[in-house]
Design an enzyme around this catalytic site. Sequence first.
Site, PDB file in Angstrom:
ATOM      1  CB  SER A 205      -0.944   0.003   1.206  1.00  0.00           C
ATOM      2  OG  SER A 205      -1.809  -1.111   1.165  1.00  0.00           O
ATOM      3  CG  HIS A 262      -1.750   3.684   3.544  1.00  0.00           C
ATOM      4  ND1 HIS A 262      -3.096   3.528   3.833  1.00  0.00           N
ATOM      5  CD2 HIS A 262      -1.285   2.456   3.224  1.00  0.00           C
ATOM      6  CE1 HIS A 262      -3.423   2.249   3.690  1.00  0.00           C
ATOM      7  NE2 HIS A 262      -2.334   1.582   3.329  1.00  0.00           N
TER       8      HIS A 262
END
Length: 283
Positions: A205, A262
């Site tokens: 991610s 992230h």
Amino acid sequence: MLKVLMLPRDTDTRDLRQALWAHRIGHRFTEDEDGYTLWLADPAQFDELTHLLERWKCGDSLMPDGHAARAKFNNSSFLRPFALAPVTASLLAACMMVFALMGLLGDIVVAMLAIVPVAVSGGSLTLGTLADTFGSGQVWRVFSPALLHFGWMHLVFNLLWIWYFGRQIEELRGGKLMLALSLVSAIAGNLAQYSTGTVLFGGMSGVVYALLGYVWLMSRQAPRTGFFVPQMLVVFMLGWMVFTMTDMAGLVGFGNVANEAHVGGLIVGLVWGWYDARRARRA
């Protein structure tokens, strides 16, 4: 963007699209009820595009000489992604292989790829430190958590966006940039997540958000480079990142998300995109 031509809906544009990427001609195809419209990102490439279109209409070979060695891959649908974007395809293959090994071998794979050494001592789990990672020479651990995925949804979601953004970066800027951006963003995201005290985490991610940040900034600041990402997709992915930071995410089953990874990846992508966009505008 410069509108170049319109094509009927039943036109097979696959070879043309592949050739445009191979020649690094920044472009975009849009589709409506009348068919396809080809747009050119940089008007300075108009003559090159026109010549390519003439060859396409005549049925001539479109691929540049440097891609001739890849031609043998085109006969295999399995190997075709490696011909189109070898670095991106290799990352996807590595993630799928690790996921398969996790299904076969279980937690031993997680222990081998976690950011710090993991062992079982006296019936309990023993976690090392980042100093242990470097002190033992297991430096791959600062990257390897990115290869771990803990469910099909986690895996498919990440690989989908890695391919969407990664292929675009690799075709327009080259495989070396894609590799460097993936490595740096994975390491930055992993270290950001580890700094919160979390050890057993994983996923691509952080890399996904780095690629998103890079493509988005390049498309906004240097549109002639040919990068494109739908604005609503940017809004959705940034909104999703913010949502997973809230308590509501836990209520619907998304409580264990590597939010810091992230953010770390996104920062890397934005900084890199800002730097490359400045260079592209000066060129």
